[in-house]
Structures are given as C-alpha cells and as structure tokens.
Design an enzyme around this catalytic site. Structure first.
Site, short mmCIF file in Angstrom:
data_model
loop_
_atom_site.label_atom_id
_atom_site.label_comp_id
_atom_site.label_asym_id
_atom_site.label_seq_id
_atom_site.Cartn_x
_atom_site.Cartn_y
_atom_site.Cartn_z
N CYS A 133 -6.58 2.35 2.66
CA CYS A 133 -7.58 1.91 1.91
C CYS A 133 -8.72 2.90 1.56
CB CYS A 133 -8.19 0.82 2.65
SG CYS A 133 -9.30 1.58 4.06
N GLU A 180 -2.91 -6.58 4.17
CA GLU A 180 -4.48 -6.76 4.31
C GLU A 180 -5.11 -5.33 3.75
OE1 GLU A 180 -7.93 -4.76 6.70
OE2 GLU A 180 -5.73 -4.37 7.08
N ARG A 182 -17.32 -8.27 8.66
CA ARG A 182 -16.27 -7.30 8.16
C ARG A 182 -15.26 -8.14 7.02
NH1 ARG A 182 -13.96 -2.53 10.35
NH2 ARG A 182 -11.92 -2.13 9.75
N ARG A 197 -12.29 -8.51 4.42
CA ARG A 197 -11.06 -7.93 4.27
C ARG A 197 -10.29 -8.78 3.12
NH1 ARG A 197 -13.41 -4.25 5.58
NH2 ARG A 197 -12.67 -2.53 6.84
#
Length: 238
Positions: A89, A130, A174, A176
């Site tokens: 990422c 993800e 968080r 995602r």
C-alpha cells in the site's frame, strides 16, 4: 462456508502473506463455526522476518511458500477456492510518496497487477483484497477501477466498501478498502452490519509497560532530526 469441512476444507492461497492475518481469521472461524475447516495450499512472502513469524504460527505449511510473486509459475501451484491479496500500500498511502500503482510503473504498489497471473491460472471462486482507503481516492480511483474491470473481464463480480475498524468492534479509527470478488453465478454478497463498539482504547492498553518499550529522549531527538533532514523528500518517519 458450511460445506467446507475436514473432508473438504476451504483451499486458500494468500499473496503478500506477511504473518498471515487472513489465516488467523480463518482459525477464528474454525472456533465459531462447527465443522468448518480450511487448508493453506499456497502462500507468497519474501520478507525473512515475516516468513519467520508465519512459520512460527503455521509450521505445518512452512514448505508451501512460493516466494517472490513476480517469479511464480502458477501452473505449478495448488488449486484453491479462496485467494487473498493485500498488495503493498506504500505508494497509495497518504503517509507515503503516492507514486501510485499503475500497471508497469515499477512501484511496490504496482505488484497488484502480478495477482492477475495467479487469478487467471487458479480461477478461485472467491477473491479478497484489502488496502488503504486512498486507493479509492480521486487520485488513484482510475487504477482501482481498472483493476475491478480486469476482474470483471475474468468473470468476477466485485463488491467493495471502505470499512472502519471502529465498526468491527475494534477501538481504532482505521479505514481500509475491502473488495470481495466472486466468480460466475452466485448470490449477491452483502457486507456485514457494523459491530457495536463495546471497548475503548483504555480497555486494551496495559496499565504498566516495561521500560524497554519506551523510547528514550535521545531516540526521540534522533527521529525528529531525521524528519527535519528528510522533510522535503517526504522520507521521514511520520
């Protein structure tokens, strides 16, 4: 999932495996769903410390690491029902240089496109990705949509949503992007409803922490100095 049991386990391939949080999640499923079972038939990881952690957690599958995803001959890999691919990422993340992940760009995040070879050859029924929320930002949305269209051409229908950990019972903000893709005819997939948050951060923090886990003033000064020297390049720690 109930059709997958010890006699017919869910065959799983994880790419960019790390210590394999996906397999750990499947272990939890085994605890909560009577009769459910899975088998990790392939995994891909090159970081030596991640491999050590993986082998400590799953020693029974230590010999199934295929290594560098860009060098795998997928014709020799074991067939699977589920393939997960949490690709790098760093080049999408707001904390990175945001070089992007276009196919052929040579960035770490462009390794996403190496997954196509595995999917084309193995044709798993289910895919799970993800990545950071920035992947679906205005800047990187074209790359994301190009990937979804690639899966569509391979026969997959993709469902995606930005999920916040706070909606999964975890006291952490968080976010995602999750993508669930299903091959061929199937019942439409629906993301689960949010789980009420019953814990706060103070509930999981230890009241006393050993001094070895606390940064010294000297170390903090070193980090700050490093950031000052690398601020223009965007290569600081934060």
């Amino acid at each position: 999932m109930s059709k997958y049991n010890k006699e017919n386990p869910l065959r799983v391939t994880t790419l960019f495996s790390g210590y394999d949080s996906q397999a750990l999640a499947l272990e939890r499923l085994k605890e909560s769903i009577p009769g459910f079972d899975y088998e990790l038939v392939n995994w891909c990881e090159i970081d030596k410390y991640a491999i050590q952690a993986h082998n400590a957690l799953f020693p029974q599958w230590a010999d199934r690491n295929l290594g560098d995803i860009s060098k795998v001959d997928w014709k020799t890999a074991s067939p699977c029902d589920l393939l997960t691919y949490s690709s790098p990422c760093q080049d999408f993340s707001n904390a990175g240089l945001q070089k992007g992940g276009e196919e052929g760009s040579g960035t770490r995040s462009s390794l996403l496109w190496e997954c196509r070879k595995a999917i084309e050859e193995l044709k798993p029924k289910y895919l799970l990705m993800e990545n950071v929320k920035a992947l679906v930002s205005k800047k990187f949305a074209p790359t994301f949509l190009a990937w979804v269209e690639t899966l569509n051409k391979l026969g997959y229908t993709s469902y995606y949503r930005v999920v916040n950990a706070t909606n999964c019972g975890v006291p952490q903000n968080r976010e995602r992007i999750f993508v669930v893709s299903v091959l061929g005819d199937h019942k439409p997939f629906h993301f689960p409803m949010p789980i009420p948050l019953e814990k706060r951060l103070k509930d999981v923090l230890e009241p006393e922490v050993d001094d070895k886990y606390v940064l010294s003033d000297q170390a903090i000064e070193g980090f700050l100095k490093h950031n000052e020297n690398h601020e223009e390049k965007g290569t600081g720690f934060i």
